[in-house]
Motif scaffolding. Structure first.
Motif, PDB file in Angstrom:
ATOM      1  N   ASP A 108      17.457  48.886 -65.819  1.00  0.00           N
ATOM      2  CA  ASP A 108      18.149  47.858 -65.043  1.00  0.00           C
ATOM      3  C   ASP A 108      17.498  46.481 -65.214  1.00  0.00           C
ATOM      4  O   ASP A 108      17.754  45.561 -64.446  1.00  0.00           O
ATOM      5  CB  ASP A 108      18.238  48.229 -63.566  1.00  0.00           C
ATOM      6  N   THR A 148      26.942  50.660 -73.194  1.00  0.00           N
ATOM      7  CA  THR A 148      28.181  50.710 -72.427  1.00  0.00           C
ATOM      8  C   THR A 148      29.290  50.050 -73.243  1.00  0.00           C
ATOM      9  O   THR A 148      29.074  49.566 -74.354  1.00  0.00           O
ATOM     10  CB  THR A 148      28.026  49.978 -71.083  1.00  0.00           C
ATOM     11  N   THR A 159      23.465  51.620 -69.862  1.00  0.00           N
ATOM     12  CA  THR A 159      23.766  52.323 -68.621  1.00  0.00           C
ATOM     13  C   THR A 159      22.631  52.134 -67.610  1.00  0.00           C
ATOM     14  O   THR A 159      21.455  52.254 -67.941  1.00  0.00           O
ATOM     15  CB  THR A 159      23.954  53.824 -68.883  1.00  0.00           C
ATOM     16  N   THR A 161      23.028  53.649 -64.397  1.00  0.00           N
ATOM     17  CA  THR A 161      23.346  54.619 -63.344  1.00  0.00           C
ATOM     18  C   THR A 161      22.084  55.168 -62.705  1.00  0.00           C
ATOM     19  O   THR A 161      21.167  55.628 -63.391  1.00  0.00           O
ATOM     20  CB  THR A 161      24.173  55.777 -63.922  1.00  0.00           C
ATOM     21  N   GLY A 162      22.043  55.098 -61.376  1.00  0.00           N
ATOM     22  CA  GLY A 162      20.918  55.645 -60.632  1.00  0.00           C
ATOM     23  C   GLY A 162      19.714  54.743 -60.524  1.00  0.00           C
ATOM     24  O   GLY A 162      18.730  55.095 -59.873  1.00  0.00           O
ATOM     25  N   GLU A 166      21.444  48.988 -60.164  1.00  0.00           N
ATOM     26  CA  GLU A 166      22.515  49.556 -60.978  1.00  0.00           C
ATOM     27  C   GLU A 166      23.704  48.611 -61.120  1.00  0.00           C
ATOM     28  O   GLU A 166      24.347  48.552 -62.174  1.00  0.00           O
ATOM     29  CB  GLU A 166      22.978  50.874 -60.339  1.00  0.00           C
TER      30      GLU A 166
END
Length: 218
Positions: A108, A148, A159, A161-162, A166
């Protein structure tokens, strides 16, 4: 000979040479490269200087010279730094490797690259993106880093995710020219790669504009 337990006690070692010494006695010659690769992957997953050194060696087969290690040390210090060296000494190459590695460690993250022109900045974004998308060694080292659908020459997203951030809007890595539309962006890291060209230094108004951009906007 039984399979070598490559994960055995890796977490208890900080020195690559010590790990290799532990395994060399039980590895056949044809197994040694596999052992070295496993150890380099372990090292490269660590967020420290040795991790970046190991990353360059494992993914790019690049053994850093002492000067690159010194630059890397400053890169990881968290301070604002300026690397000044002749052309073709590995400055941008090290920055690209750091971007790839830093993204792998924290998906991230948002990094902004500023060049003199958008074309110049795009080259760095494209190069990093190609490693993330196509390097088998990178994918093996960082399997959770996946491209992505938002993937372009000037900005790439992986990505998240989590991850804690995010849903942030900033690109994983984005490139801009010195006068680009980067207002409102909040990157974690900002890299300036040759923001001034040879003709700019002969124009006091251009140099003033660039200083104001860096100090007042960026």
């Amino acid at each position: 000979m039984q399979n070598i337990p490559l994960e055995l006690n890796l977490g208890n070692h900080d020195d690559l040479e010590a790990i290799l010494t532990d395994f060399i006695a039980i590895a056949r010659p044809d197994q040694r490269q596999a052992v070295i690769d496993a150890l380099l992957r372990h090292q490269a997953s660590q967020n420290n200087l040795q991790g970046l050194i190991a990353y360059c060696r494992y993914v790019h087969s690049w053994v850093l010279e002492p000067v690159h290690i010194e630059w890397a040390r400053h890169l990881l210090s968290g301070a604002r730094i300026c690397i000044v060296a002749p052309p073709d000494t590995g400055k941008t190459r090290l920055i690209r490797a750091w971007c790839e590695w830093a993204i792998g460690l924290r998906r991230d993250r948002a990094i902004m690259v500023i060049g003199n022109t958008i074309k110049q900045a795009k080259k760095i974004v494209w190069s990093v993106g190609q490693v993330i998308k196509t390097s088998p060694r990178y994918r093996l080292l960082f399997p959770d880093v996946r491209p992505t659908e938002n993937w372009a020459m000037d900005a790439i997203y992986v990505t998240r995710t989590g991850m804690p951030m995010e849903f942030r809007t900033e690109a994983t890595l984005a490139g801009y020219g010195i006068d680009g539309a980067y207002q409102g962006q909040h990157p974690d890291d900002m890299i300036f790669d040759d923001p001034t060209d040879q003709s700019d230094v002969n124009s006091p108004p251009t140099m003033l504009m660039q200083r104001e951009q860096v100090t007042g906007v960026l």
